[in-house]
Design a protein around this motif. Structure first.
Motif, PDB file in Angstrom:
ATOM      1  N   GLU A  62       0.810  -1.218   0.000  1.00 60.23           N
ATOM      2  CA  GLU A  62       0.000   0.000   0.000  1.00 60.23           C
ATOM      3  C   GLU A  62       0.844   1.270   0.000  1.00 60.23           C
ATOM      4  OE1 GLU A  62      -2.858  -0.247   3.148  1.00 60.23           O
ATOM      5  OE2 GLU A  62      -3.785  -2.049   2.302  1.00 60.23           O
ATOM      6  N   GLU A  63       2.110   1.178   0.381  1.00 64.64           N
ATOM      7  CA  GLU A  63       2.951   2.374   0.393  1.00 64.64           C
ATOM      8  C   GLU A  63       3.304   2.836  -1.020  1.00 64.64           C
ATOM      9  OE1 GLU A  63       7.103   1.625   1.889  1.00 64.64           O
ATOM     10  OE2 GLU A  63       6.300  -0.417   2.052  1.00 64.64           O
ATOM     11  N   TYR A  64       3.121   1.981  -2.038  1.00 62.11           N
ATOM     12  CA  TYR A  64       3.477   2.323  -3.415  1.00 62.11           C
ATOM     13  C   TYR A  64       2.278   2.470  -4.348  1.00 62.11           C
ATOM     14  CZ  TYR A  64       7.927   0.612  -1.604  1.00 62.11           C
ATOM     15  OH  TYR A  64       9.046   0.409  -0.846  1.00 62.11           O
ATOM     16  N   ASN A 107       2.099   4.917  -7.369  1.00 63.92           N
ATOM     17  CA  ASN A 107       2.725   6.198  -7.047  1.00 63.92           C
ATOM     18  C   ASN A 107       3.482   6.656  -8.288  1.00 63.92           C
ATOM     19  OD1 ASN A 107       1.916   5.750  -4.401  1.00 63.92           O
ATOM     20  ND2 ASN A 107       3.974   5.871  -3.535  1.00 63.92           N
ATOM     21  N   TRP A 108       3.957   7.886  -8.286  1.00 61.60           N
ATOM     22  CA  TRP A 108       4.928   8.314  -9.271  1.00 61.60           C
ATOM     23  C   TRP A 108       6.155   7.422  -9.086  1.00 61.60           C
ATOM     24  CZ3 TRP A 108       3.838  11.607 -13.089  1.00 61.60           C
ATOM     25  CH2 TRP A 108       2.784  12.497 -12.921  1.00 61.60           C
ATOM     26  N   HIS A 109       6.809   7.063 -10.172  1.00 58.38           N
ATOM     27  CA  HIS A 109       7.991   6.214 -10.081  1.00 58.38           C
ATOM     28  C   HIS A 109       8.805   6.276 -11.360  1.00 58.38           C
ATOM     29  CE1 HIS A 109       4.915   3.590 -11.874  1.00 58.38           C
ATOM     30  NE2 HIS A 109       5.891   2.850 -12.357  1.00 58.38           N
ATOM     31  N   GLY A 165      14.389   6.189 -16.444  1.00 55.30           N
ATOM     32  CA  GLY A 165      14.399   7.417 -15.662  1.00 55.30           C
ATOM     33  C   GLY A 165      13.201   8.326 -15.839  1.00 55.30           C
ATOM     34  N   GLU A 166      12.247   7.974 -16.702  1.00 57.12           N
ATOM     35  CA  GLU A 166      11.096   8.851 -16.934  1.00 57.12           C
ATOM     36  C   GLU A 166      10.080   8.694 -15.800  1.00 57.12           C
ATOM     37  OE1 GLU A 166       9.472  10.254 -20.927  1.00 57.12           O
ATOM     38  OE2 GLU A 166       8.321   8.440 -20.483  1.00 57.12           O
ATOM     39  N   LYS A 167       9.783   9.804 -15.113  1.00 53.66           N
ATOM     40  CA  LYS A 167       8.849   9.807 -13.987  1.00 53.66           C
ATOM     41  C   LYS A 167       7.428   9.675 -14.519  1.00 53.66           C
ATOM     42  CE  LYS A 167       7.725  12.596  -9.902  1.00 53.66           C
ATOM     43  NZ  LYS A 167       8.103  13.801  -9.141  1.00 53.66           N
ATOM     44  N   HIS A 168       6.675   8.696 -14.001  1.00 58.64           N
ATOM     45  CA  HIS A 168       5.336   8.408 -14.525  1.00 58.64           C
ATOM     46  C   HIS A 168       4.503   7.680 -13.466  1.00 58.64           C
ATOM     47  CE1 HIS A 168       7.422   4.602 -15.030  1.00 58.64           C
ATOM     48  NE2 HIS A 168       6.244   4.005 -15.148  1.00 58.64           N
ATOM     49  N   TRP A 169       3.213   7.556 -13.778  1.00 59.36           N
ATOM     50  CA  TRP A 169       2.304   6.704 -13.009  1.00 59.36           C
ATOM     51  C   TRP A 169       1.342   6.040 -13.987  1.00 59.36           C
ATOM     52  CZ3 TRP A 169      -2.967   7.233 -13.165  1.00 59.36           C
ATOM     53  CH2 TRP A 169      -3.483   8.452 -13.583  1.00 59.36           C
ATOM     54  N   HIS A 170       0.696   4.966 -13.543  1.00 54.13           N
ATOM     55  CA  HIS A 170      -0.327   4.301 -14.345  1.00 54.13           C
ATOM     56  C   HIS A 170      -1.292   3.582 -13.420  1.00 54.13           C
ATOM     57  CE1 HIS A 170       2.544   0.829 -14.033  1.00 54.13           C
ATOM     58  NE2 HIS A 170       3.429   1.782 -14.289  1.00 54.13           N
ATOM     59  N   GLY A 171      -2.507   3.399 -13.911  1.00 53.35           N
ATOM     60  CA  GLY A 171      -3.523   2.718 -13.120  1.00 53.35           C
ATOM     61  C   GLY A 171      -4.827   2.626 -13.876  1.00 53.35           C
ATOM     62  N   ALA A 172      -5.872   2.257 -13.159  1.00 60.00           N
ATOM     63  CA  ALA A 172      -7.191   2.075 -13.757  1.00 60.00           C
ATOM     64  C   ALA A 172      -7.915   3.411 -13.899  1.00 60.00           C
ATOM     65  CB  ALA A 172      -8.023   1.136 -12.882  1.00 60.00           C
ATOM     66  N   ALA A 173      -8.871   3.443 -14.820  1.00 63.34           N
ATOM     67  CA  ALA A 173      -9.774   4.583 -14.929  1.00 63.34           C
ATOM     68  C   ALA A 173     -10.644   4.634 -13.665  1.00 63.34           C
ATOM     69  CB  ALA A 173     -10.647   4.432 -16.178  1.00 63.34           C
ATOM     70  N   PRO A 174     -11.261   5.784 -13.371  1.00 60.98           N
ATOM     71  CA  PRO A 174     -12.056   5.893 -12.140  1.00 60.98           C
ATOM     72  C   PRO A 174     -13.191   4.883 -12.038  1.00 60.98           C
ATOM     73  CG  PRO A 174     -11.656   8.067 -13.056  1.00 60.98           C
ATOM     74  CD  PRO A 174     -11.167   7.068 -14.072  1.00 60.98           C
ATOM     75  N   ASP A 175     -13.775   4.507 -13.168  1.00 61.66           N
ATOM     76  CA  ASP A 175     -14.953   3.630 -13.142  1.00 61.66           C
ATOM     77  C   ASP A 175     -14.735   2.282 -13.825  1.00 61.66           C
ATOM     78  OD1 ASP A 175     -14.694   4.651 -15.686  1.00 61.66           O
ATOM     79  OD2 ASP A 175     -16.809   5.169 -15.903  1.00 61.66           O
ATOM     80  N   ARG A 176     -13.491   1.944 -14.130  1.00 62.13           N
ATOM     81  CA  ARG A 176     -13.178   0.677 -14.813  1.00 62.13           C
ATOM     82  C   ARG A 176     -11.918   0.063 -14.227  1.00 62.13           C
ATOM     83  NH1 ARG A 176     -14.876   0.192 -20.239  1.00 62.13           N
ATOM     84  NH2 ARG A 176     -13.976  -1.889 -20.077  1.00 62.13           N
ATOM     85  N   LEU A 181       8.363   6.956  -5.794  1.00 63.94           N
ATOM     86  CA  LEU A 181       8.351   8.362  -5.421  1.00 63.94           C
ATOM     87  C   LEU A 181       7.032   8.688  -4.719  1.00 63.94           C
ATOM     88  CD1 LEU A 181       9.884   9.523  -8.811  1.00 63.94           C
ATOM     89  CD2 LEU A 181      11.093   9.230  -6.628  1.00 63.94           C
ATOM     90  N   GLU A 182       6.611   9.941  -4.756  1.00 66.75           N
ATOM     91  CA  GLU A 182       5.427  10.382  -4.024  1.00 66.75           C
ATOM     92  C   GLU A 182       4.132   9.823  -4.638  1.00 66.75           C
ATOM     93  OE1 GLU A 182       6.179  13.672  -7.111  1.00 66.75           O
ATOM     94  OE2 GLU A 182       7.390  12.332  -5.909  1.00 66.75           O
ATOM     95  N   ARG A 183       3.086   9.861  -3.818  1.00 67.59           N
ATOM     96  CA  ARG A 183       1.759   9.423  -4.281  1.00 67.59           C
ATOM     97  C   ARG A 183       1.213  10.338  -5.367  1.00 67.59           C
ATOM     98  NH1 ARG A 183      -0.598   5.354  -1.917  1.00 67.59           N
ATOM     99  NH2 ARG A 183      -0.080   4.768   0.193  1.00 67.59           N
ATOM    100  N   VAL A 184       0.394   9.778  -6.230  1.00 62.32           N
ATOM    101  CA  VAL A 184      -0.416  10.566  -7.163  1.00 62.32           C
ATOM    102  C   VAL A 184      -1.646  10.955  -6.351  1.00 62.32           C
ATOM    103  CG1 VAL A 184      -1.773  10.500  -9.286  1.00 62.32           C
ATOM    104  CG2 VAL A 184       0.423   9.281  -9.163  1.00 62.32           C
TER     105      VAL A 184
END
Length: 140
Positions: free
Chosen positions: A16-18, A51-53, A91-102, A121-124
């Protein structure tokens, strides 16, 4: 040759920390030295995200189900769909995840340097996640 039996590698809830929200991983492969590849199937519940990473040697994502969002630091939020493959350079800072409703499932593939394959890195935060995506097909 090694055969890794599915029943010997159970799904696991990610730290959960990531991640924000419910996220599960199914290991695919983690190669022994001198190879450096690691691949996992990642299942994001609606609204869940990393998170951002960054990755020292980059990362490839291949979406297999659902609808996802992805963003590079300073860039627009993008939609990713089944069949889309994303390359994130080292080295490219990014995040990824699910859409809000999918929900969204992708295969994540990356390599490590001295055992390190990701720098967390920090949370989105909710405001960053709520930005409307730029909905257009991924570049070829």
């Amino acid at each position: 040759m090694d055969i890794f039996r599915a029943e010997a590698r159970p799904s696991r809830r990610v730290a959960e920390e990531y991640f924000t929200g419910e996220v599960w991983q199914d290991p695919i492969v983690e190669t022994p030295e001198p190879a450096r590849a690691k691949a996992v199937r990642v299942i994001f519940s609606p609204g869940a995200r990393t998170n951002w990473h960054t990755h020292p040697l980059g990362q490839s994502l291949h979406v297999v189900a659902g609808i996802g969002h992805i963003q590079v630091w300073g860039g627009p939020v993008r939609v990713i769909r089944p069949g889309d493959t994303v390359w994130i350079p080292p080295g490219e800072k990014h995040w990824h995840g699910a859409a809000p409703d999918r929900a969204m499932t992708h295969i994540a593939i990356h390599e490590h340097i001295d055992g390190v394959h990701v720098e967390w890195l920090e949370r989105v935060d909710d405001a960053q996640y709520a930005v409307a995506p730029q909905d257009k097909p991924a570049e070829a």
